[in-house]
Design a protein around this motif. Structure first.
Motif, short mmCIF file in Angstrom:
data_model
loop_
_atom_site.label_atom_id
_atom_site.label_comp_id
_atom_site.label_asym_id
_atom_site.label_seq_id
_atom_site.Cartn_x
_atom_site.Cartn_y
_atom_site.Cartn_z
N ALA A 119 0.83 -1.20 0.00
CA ALA A 119 0.00 0.00 0.00
C ALA A 119 0.87 1.26 0.00
O ALA A 119 0.61 2.22 -0.74
CB ALA A 119 -0.93 -0.01 1.21
N TYR A 120 1.91 1.24 0.83
CA TYR A 120 2.82 2.39 0.90
C TYR A 120 3.50 2.62 -0.45
O TYR A 120 3.62 3.76 -0.91
CB TYR A 120 3.86 2.16 1.99
N ASP A 121 3.93 1.56 -1.09
CA ASP A 121 4.61 1.68 -2.38
C ASP A 121 3.68 2.28 -3.43
O ASP A 121 4.10 3.08 -4.28
CB ASP A 121 5.10 0.31 -2.85
N GLN A 122 2.41 1.92 -3.38
CA GLN A 122 1.45 2.48 -4.33
C GLN A 122 1.26 3.98 -4.09
O GLN A 122 1.18 4.77 -5.04
CB GLN A 122 0.10 1.76 -4.22
N LEU A 123 1.20 4.38 -2.84
CA LEU A 123 1.07 5.81 -2.53
C LEU A 123 2.28 6.58 -3.04
O LEU A 123 2.16 7.69 -3.58
CB LEU A 123 0.89 6.03 -1.02
N GLN A 124 3.45 5.99 -2.85
CA GLN A 124 4.68 6.63 -3.34
C GLN A 124 4.66 6.75 -4.86
O GLN A 124 5.11 7.76 -5.42
CB GLN A 124 5.90 5.80 -2.90
N LYS A 125 4.15 5.75 -5.51
CA LYS A 125 4.07 5.75 -6.97
C LYS A 125 3.25 6.94 -7.49
O LYS A 125 3.60 7.56 -8.51
CB LYS A 125 3.45 4.43 -7.44
N PHE A 126 2.18 7.27 -6.77
CA PHE A 126 1.32 8.38 -7.17
C PHE A 126 1.76 9.71 -6.54
O PHE A 126 1.16 10.75 -6.81
CB PHE A 126 -0.13 8.09 -6.80
N GLY A 127 2.75 9.67 -5.67
CA GLY A 127 3.22 10.89 -5.01
C GLY A 127 2.29 11.41 -3.93
O GLY A 127 2.32 12.60 -3.60
#
Length: 324
Positions: free
Chosen positions: A85-93
């Motif tokens: 989940a954290y990685d996905q948030l990072q992906k979208f900034g």
């Protein structure tokens, strides 16, 4: 902070869409990019994320349910799931989150913040009104009014046939819906998890009331320790002759979660949504935006999750007095 996202999680409640609308438009008003996450924590893990515009939330303030959908995520309970989940948030900034939900939602948000440091603000979305840190939760007022409409109709047929109705309302751990429906619906008895009421108490009350009343309404919260409405009715029936009283059960169930939100829930959802976004901008995190005494307050998730929200003692006294 330039980018935030909003999601709903756990049980849906009327007014969630008003809250979503408020988050999106407040964020845009303050110059933020606002994203939506579909299906709660599951959608966060799977990257089901899209940018919202002002028109994305047009014509939803009057709708029940949640346009962002809701789901319970087993994977988010694991550290690996939360890392995804954290990685996905990072992906979208995405730099901040607004979580709309109840205890389970806030428990997940607290752990997520502690592990990854993503700023999170909560909005109390649950019909049960059992969240510490706010006078009312989003959806509670609508649920009570929906239940009351049904109770009023049941009372008509109860009076016509001299029947005793046991009406079960939602409230697994909280009797707020039950007590407000009891007072507002003129119930003769209310059984809620917070108070100790035995079957003998119910029987004694009926035998006293039947001297002046031919029909009665008993409100039973689903978390009542004596059992559900059917179990309680069967226990009570054993104390009466077959032809003495006719007993019926109605379980209102999930109708209490649906329907157009009341004005109160639309306003509360809108206030909490605005407060959550502005709280993120000001640096608030790991807490919930609620309303106490008509004032917005921020309460740590730890308190929301662990502290009890007792029933108002005046309501319990009032129900007792009005039921005679």
């Amino acid at each position: 902070m330039k980018k935030i996202a909003v999601f709903t999680s756990g049980g849906d409640s009327p007014g969630m869409n008003a809250c979503i609308r408020s988050v999106v438009r407040t964020g845009i008003y303050h110059g933020l990019d606002v994203y939506s996450i579909m299906y709660g924590y599951d959608g966060m893990i799977n990257g089901d994320i899209k940018k919202m515009q002002s028109h994305s939330v047009s014509n939803i303030v009057q709708r029940g349910g949640t346009i962002l959908k809701s789901a319970r995520s087993e994977e988010f309970l694991t550290k690996e799931g939360r890392k995804k989940a954290y990685d996905q948030l990072q992906k979208f900034g995405i730099e901040g989150l607004v979580a709309i939900g109840g205890d389970g939602t806030f428990t997940g948000a607290k752990v997520f913040f502690e592990e990854f440091g993503v700023p999170i603000l909560g909005c109390p979305g649950t019909i049960d009104n059992d969240i510490y840190g706010t006078d009312y939760t989003i959806g509670f007022d609508t649920a009570v009014n929906t239940a009351l409409e049904a109770i009023d109709k049941i009372r008509d047929t109860a009076a016509a046939h001299d029947r005793i109705f046991f009406i079960e309302v939602m409230g697994r751990d909280s009797g707020y819906i039950g007590i407000e429906c009891g007072i507002g619906g003129g119930a003769e008895m209310v059984l809620v998890p917070e108070t100790k009421t035995t079957i003998d108490d119910v029987v004694r009350s009926f035998k006293s009331l039947r001297k002046s009343k031919t029909s009665s309404i008993v409100i039973v919260a689903e978390g009542e320790e004596e059992g559900d409405a059917s179990q309680i009715m069967n226990k009570v029936k054993q104390h009466f002759k077959e032809d003495e009283k006719e007993f019926k059960v109605t379980t209102l169930g999930h109708i209490q979660r649906g329907g157009n939100p009341t004005a109160m829930d639309r306003l509360l959802g809108s206030r909490c949504g605005m407060a959550a976004v502005e709280g993120l901008i000001k640096g608030e995190s790991n807490c919930m935006a609620g309303v106490i005494n008509d004032t917005v307050v921020y309460t740590p998730f730890a308190d929301c999750i662990t502290k009890d929200k007792p029933l108002k003692s005046d309501y319990l006294r009032l129900q007792e007095m009005l039921s005679i």
